[in-house]
Design a protein around this motif. Sequence first.
Motif, PDB file in Angstrom:
ATOM      1  N   ARG A   6       1.256  -1.239  -0.436  1.00  0.00           N
ATOM      2  CA  ARG A   6      -0.058   0.020   0.039  1.00  0.00           C
ATOM      3  C   ARG A   6       0.826   1.441  -0.041  1.00  0.00           C
ATOM      4  O   ARG A   6       0.827   2.118  -0.640  1.00  0.00           O
ATOM      5  CB  ARG A   6      -0.396   0.351   0.998  1.00  0.00           C
ATOM      6  CG  ARG A   6      -1.915   0.908   1.036  1.00  0.00           C
ATOM      7  CD  ARG A   6      -2.837   0.753   2.191  1.00  0.00           C
ATOM      8  NE  ARG A   6      -4.033   2.271   2.455  1.00  0.00           N
ATOM      9  CZ  ARG A   6      -4.584   2.219   1.878  1.00  0.00           C
ATOM     10  NH1 ARG A   6      -5.389   1.007   0.893  1.00  0.00           N
ATOM     11  NH2 ARG A   6      -5.882   2.645   1.915  1.00  0.00           N
ATOM     12  N   THR A   7       2.043   1.372   0.679  1.00  0.00           N
ATOM     13  CA  THR A   7       2.647   2.555   0.697  1.00  0.00           C
ATOM     14  C   THR A   7       3.058   2.702  -0.625  1.00  0.00           C
ATOM     15  O   THR A   7       3.866   4.216  -0.739  1.00  0.00           O
ATOM     16  CB  THR A   7       4.041   1.961   1.941  1.00  0.00           C
ATOM     17  OG1 THR A   7       3.331   2.137   2.860  1.00  0.00           O
ATOM     18  CG2 THR A   7       5.016   2.957   1.811  1.00  0.00           C
ATOM     19  N   GLN A  13       0.907   6.925  -5.988  1.00  0.00           N
ATOM     20  CA  GLN A  13       0.111   7.638  -7.227  1.00  0.00           C
ATOM     21  C   GLN A  13       0.554   9.172  -6.915  1.00  0.00           C
ATOM     22  O   GLN A  13       0.588  10.011  -7.431  1.00  0.00           O
ATOM     23  CB  GLN A  13      -1.048   7.700  -5.787  1.00  0.00           C
ATOM     24  CG  GLN A  13      -1.748   6.743  -6.022  1.00  0.00           C
ATOM     25  CD  GLN A  13      -2.575   6.470  -5.168  1.00  0.00           C
ATOM     26  OE1 GLN A  13      -3.593   5.122  -5.525  1.00  0.00           O
ATOM     27  NE2 GLN A  13      -3.283   7.027  -4.165  1.00  0.00           N
ATOM     28  N   ALA A  14       1.830   9.300  -5.112  1.00  0.00           N
ATOM     29  CA  ALA A  14       2.261  10.443  -5.384  1.00  0.00           C
ATOM     30  C   ALA A  14       3.082  11.101  -6.626  1.00  0.00           C
ATOM     31  O   ALA A  14       3.049  12.654  -7.319  1.00  0.00           O
ATOM     32  CB  ALA A  14       3.449  10.472  -4.413  1.00  0.00           C
ATOM     33  N   VAL A  66      -6.017   4.522  -4.551  1.00  0.00           N
ATOM     34  CA  VAL A  66      -6.137   4.273  -2.958  1.00  0.00           C
ATOM     35  C   VAL A  66      -6.383   5.442  -2.300  1.00  0.00           C
ATOM     36  O   VAL A  66      -5.314   5.952  -2.584  1.00  0.00           O
ATOM     37  CB  VAL A  66      -5.787   2.771  -2.377  1.00  0.00           C
ATOM     38  CG1 VAL A  66      -5.989   1.177  -3.472  1.00  0.00           C
ATOM     39  CG2 VAL A  66      -3.998   3.100  -2.450  1.00  0.00           C
ATOM     40  N   GLU A  67      -6.976   5.436  -1.410  1.00  0.00           N
ATOM     41  CA  GLU A  67      -6.785   6.465  -0.659  1.00  0.00           C
ATOM     42  C   GLU A  67      -5.495   6.141   0.712  1.00  0.00           C
ATOM     43  O   GLU A  67      -6.086   4.970   0.509  1.00  0.00           O
ATOM     44  CB  GLU A  67      -8.490   7.474  -0.313  1.00  0.00           C
ATOM     45  CG  GLU A  67      -9.012   7.423  -1.080  1.00  0.00           C
ATOM     46  CD  GLU A  67      -9.011   8.868  -1.735  1.00  0.00           C
ATOM     47  OE1 GLU A  67      -8.296   9.930  -1.603  1.00  0.00           O
ATOM     48  OE2 GLU A  67      -9.016   9.273  -2.798  1.00  0.00           O
ATOM     49  N   PHE A  85       1.960  14.372   7.164  1.00  0.00           N
ATOM     50  CA  PHE A  85       2.269  13.010   6.989  1.00  0.00           C
ATOM     51  C   PHE A  85       1.109  12.126   6.751  1.00  0.00           C
ATOM     52  O   PHE A  85       0.320  12.234   7.324  1.00  0.00           O
ATOM     53  CB  PHE A  85       2.877  12.653   8.086  1.00  0.00           C
ATOM     54  CG  PHE A  85       4.779  12.550   8.590  1.00  0.00           C
ATOM     55  CD1 PHE A  85       5.527  12.227   7.336  1.00  0.00           C
ATOM     56  CD2 PHE A  85       4.195  13.762   8.908  1.00  0.00           C
ATOM     57  CE1 PHE A  85       6.520  12.546   7.753  1.00  0.00           C
ATOM     58  CE2 PHE A  85       5.712  14.484   9.419  1.00  0.00           C
ATOM     59  CZ  PHE A  85       7.124  13.936   8.768  1.00  0.00           C
ATOM     60  N   VAL A  86       1.299  11.389   5.813  1.00  0.00           N
ATOM     61  CA  VAL A  86       0.088  10.549   5.438  1.00  0.00           C
ATOM     62  C   VAL A  86       0.426   8.547   5.178  1.00  0.00           C
ATOM     63  O   VAL A  86       1.828   8.381   4.602  1.00  0.00           O
ATOM     64  CB  VAL A  86      -0.504  10.284   3.795  1.00  0.00           C
ATOM     65  CG1 VAL A  86      -1.190   9.709   3.331  1.00  0.00           C
ATOM     66  CG2 VAL A  86      -0.747  11.934   3.621  1.00  0.00           C
ATOM     67  N   VAL A  87       0.115   8.445   6.037  1.00  0.00           N
ATOM     68  CA  VAL A  87       0.358   6.644   6.528  1.00  0.00           C
ATOM     69  C   VAL A  87      -0.195   5.690   5.707  1.00  0.00           C
ATOM     70  O   VAL A  87      -2.026   5.842   6.264  1.00  0.00           O
ATOM     71  CB  VAL A  87       0.902   6.187   8.077  1.00  0.00           C
ATOM     72  CG1 VAL A  87       1.319   4.971   8.237  1.00  0.00           C
ATOM     73  CG2 VAL A  87       1.630   7.004   8.532  1.00  0.00           C
TER      74      VAL A  87
END
Length: 87
Positions: A6-7, A13-14, A66-67, A85-87
Amino acid sequence: MTRRQRTVLLAMQALEDKGRTATVRGVCLEAGGVVGSIYSHINKLVSLGYVSWDGKTRRYSVTRRVEPIVHYQVWDDKTKSLRDFVV
């Protein structure tokens, strides 16, 4: 999908959101990790249908987005601002 996969997908995506091509090396720099493990995670995402591989242009692209799960902010004394930060 594992947490690491997922990471990797969020890093891809980023990169695409920034207008850059999601290469294995770019994902390594964005998500952290070594080329071999990132490559295996990307291949698993291809088999799961989240990422596609175009053999003609030799590029990966995200097909199912994915979100982010968690979004939080931390104060950075160096820049005197909040960092996201997004985890």
